[in-house]
Enzyme design. Structure first.
Site, PDB file in Angstrom:
ATOM      1  CB  ALA A  32      18.985  41.586 -27.471  1.00  0.00           C
ATOM      2  CE1 TYR A  33      27.432  41.888 -27.099  1.00  0.00           C
ATOM      3  CE2 TYR A  33      27.776  41.090 -29.335  1.00  0.00           C
ATOM      4  CZ  TYR A  33      28.278  41.636 -28.168  1.00  0.00           C
ATOM      5  OH  TYR A  33      29.610  41.948 -28.070  1.00  0.00           O
ATOM      6  CB  SER A  34      23.267  41.572 -33.614  1.00  0.00           C
ATOM      7  OG  SER A  34      23.968  40.350 -33.526  1.00  0.00           O
ATOM      8  CB  SER A  46      22.807  46.398 -28.050  1.00  0.00           C
ATOM      9  OG  SER A  46      23.827  45.420 -27.962  1.00  0.00           O
TER      10      SER A  46
END
Length: 112
Positions: free
Chosen positions: A70-72, A74
């Site tokens: 999710a972080y990557s 985003s």
């Protein structure tokens, strides 16, 4: 305008383990937060025929980090959003750039 919206969400998960609610929460903060900030500022910048936007992404958006889908994702979206805005408003005197730092010692990183 300088923007540094970011949450990590759940980490150390492989892609098939990521919950949609976690993915959505990270995208809502990290991508929509940046988008909404740009949308709020751009009309004023257009009126002045001048503006500078700097968005903070992450090297994870360029390289991808295992266990951080999710972080990557985003931060990759922030990079794409930044490039798009930069191209759309270049002739209006508005620049939009992004920095993508590697890991920085912050509370968010310490909490991972």
């Amino acid at each position: 305008l300088v923007q540094a919206a970011g949450i990590v969400g759940e980490t150390n998960l492989k892609t098939h383990e990521v919950k949609p609610s976690n993915f959505d929460a990270v995208m809502n903060v990290n991508v929509k937060g940046i988008l909404y900030g740009c949308q709020a500022a751009l009309p004023y910048m257009l009126e002045q025929k001048y503006g500078r936007i700097v968005n903070i992404a992450s090297i994870a958006g360029k390289e991808g980090n295992a266990g951080m889908l999710a972080y990557s994702t985003s931060k990759a979206a922030v990079i794409g959003l930044t490039k798009t805005i930069g191209k759309e408003y270049a002739l209006e005197g508005i620049t939009c750039n992004c920095i993508a730092p590697a890991v920085v010692r912050t509370k968010m990183v310490a909490d991972m």
